[in-house]
Design a protein around this motif. Structure first.
Motif, PDB file in Angstrom:
ATOM      1  N   HIS A 101       0.800  -1.228   0.000  1.00  0.00           N
ATOM      2  CA  HIS A 101       0.000   0.000   0.000  1.00  0.00           C
ATOM      3  C   HIS A 101       0.838   1.285   0.000  1.00  0.00           C
ATOM      4  N   TRP A 122     -10.804   4.937   1.218  1.00  0.00           N
ATOM      5  CA  TRP A 122      -9.743   4.037   1.682  1.00  0.00           C
ATOM      6  C   TRP A 122     -10.401   2.770   2.207  1.00  0.00           C
ATOM      7  N   ASP A 124     -10.139  -0.653   3.574  1.00  0.00           N
ATOM      8  CA  ASP A 124      -8.959  -1.246   4.228  1.00  0.00           C
ATOM      9  C   ASP A 124      -9.306  -1.664   5.661  1.00  0.00           C
ATOM     10  N   ASP A 128      -3.730   3.150   7.835  1.00  0.00           N
ATOM     11  CA  ASP A 128      -2.491   3.573   7.161  1.00  0.00           C
ATOM     12  C   ASP A 128      -2.216   5.054   7.407  1.00  0.00           C
ATOM     13  N   HIS A 141       4.089   0.948   4.324  1.00  0.00           N
ATOM     14  CA  HIS A 141       2.708   0.659   3.865  1.00  0.00           C
ATOM     15  C   HIS A 141       1.656   0.980   4.940  1.00  0.00           C
ATOM     16  N   ASP A 228      -7.424  -1.886  -0.494  1.00  0.00           N
ATOM     17  CA  ASP A 228      -6.469  -2.844   0.092  1.00  0.00           C
ATOM     18  C   ASP A 228      -7.251  -4.149   0.257  1.00  0.00           C
TER      19      ASP A 228
END
Ligand code: ARG
Ligand code: MN
Ligand code: MN
Length: 301
Positions: A101, A122, A124, A128, A141, A228
């Motif tokens: 990522h 995002w 995920d 992050d 990442h 992700d």
């Protein structure tokens, strides 16, 4: 989708984390039929291949900042941002295949200069949103969304020569279930919109996506999807380096992609963290390609 020309850029990057294999993500996605699927849907595909990643002899850590492979991650993202920038200038839809990522740093640097208010979805298990100070791992990442907000090592935030790339109020995180302490603090301080698994369970994916799309529609002039694969439950997407149980299902994800495609708001996307070495018969890349189908208008009838 509003654009009918898609530029594919592969980024065989695994230096933003410590497990080998995610560098084969672009190959796995291609092998699972990504290009053929998009061609079936009548898009014109410009496959720019994979950008070269320079792999150091051994993993290195920056002495001041504990960030792993900082130099190589910066170089690759600089290159990616330039390529993405060119494709947006041509009027193509950039579709980036990761890689870990950390490559979102380059994608967002290349895309966001074309918008006053780029929105970011995002998708995920993670935020992050770490910096060198808050990161438990030193893995870049775990930092790209913070970097895009202008938070983190200067060498990362400066990629593309402007800071920041996105505004906190233009971000929506979907699927979060593993947030470090510093990340929670940042989410609170910056007022970032987060739909954790709690909200997805409680409201259901249709309501979450409707709200997220409505929220971004009012304030953005373009939207990037950063997906992700660990946002999905590891039982359905096992080929990822940092799996977290209790994730979004395959079906919920399809619905989310379909609702995004109906909204016609998406202007770029990336699929990251596919690790074929940790996978079962390329299941995760196959799931990703299925989701791409829905995202780009594949219908059941
Ligand atoms: N893109 C990802 N899979 N990120 C995982 C990040 C995990 C953890 N929060 C870290 O900073 O190391
Ligand atoms: Mn993740
Ligand atoms: Mn991630």
């Amino acid at each position: 989708m509003t654009k009918n020309k898609i530029s594919i850029i592969g980024v065989p990057m695994d230096l933003g984390q410590s497990r080998r294999g995610v560098d084969m993500g672009p190959s796995a996605l291609r092998y699972a039929g990504a290009i053929e699927k998009l061609e079936e849907l009548k898009y014109q595909i410009y496959d720019l291949g994979d950008i070269p990643i320079i792999r150091p002899d051994k993993p290195n850590t920056d002495h001041d900042s504990k960030l792993k492979n900082l130099k190589q991650v910066v170089e690759a993202n600089q290159k990616l941002s330039e390529m993405v920038d060119q494709e947006v200038t041509k009027g193509h839809f950039p579709l980036i295949f990761g890689g870990d990522h950390s490559i979102a740093i380059g994608s967002l640097a290349g895309i966001s200069k074309h918008y006053d208010n780029l929105g970011v979805i995002w998708y995920d298990a993670h935020g992050d949103l770490n910096s060198s100070e808050t990161s438990p791992s030193g893995n870049i990442h775990g930092m790209p969304l913070a970097v895009s907000l202008g938070i983190g090592d200067d060498k990362l935030t400066a990629i593309g020569d402007y800071v920041p790339k996105v505004k906190p109020e233009n971000i929506v995180i979907i699927g979060a279930r593993s947030l470090d302490l510093g990340e929670r603090e940042l989410i609170r301080n910056k007022g970032i919109q987060v739909y954790t698994m709690h909200e997805i369970d409680r409201l259901g994916m249709p309501a979450v996506m409707e709200e997220a799309i409505g929220y971004l529609q009012n304030r953005t002039d373009g939207v990037h999807l950063s997906l992700d694969l660990d946002g999905l439950d590891p039982s359905e997407a096992p080929g990822v380096g940092t799996p977290v149980i209790g994730g979004i299902t395959y079906r919920e994800s399809h619905l989310a992609m379909e609702m995004l495609e109906e909204s016609s708001m998406l202007t770029s996307a990336e699929f990251v963290e596919v690790n074929p070495i940790l996978d079962e018969k390329n299941k995760t890349a196959t799931v990703a390609v299925g989701l791409m189908g829905s995202l780009f208008g594949e219908k059941l009838k």
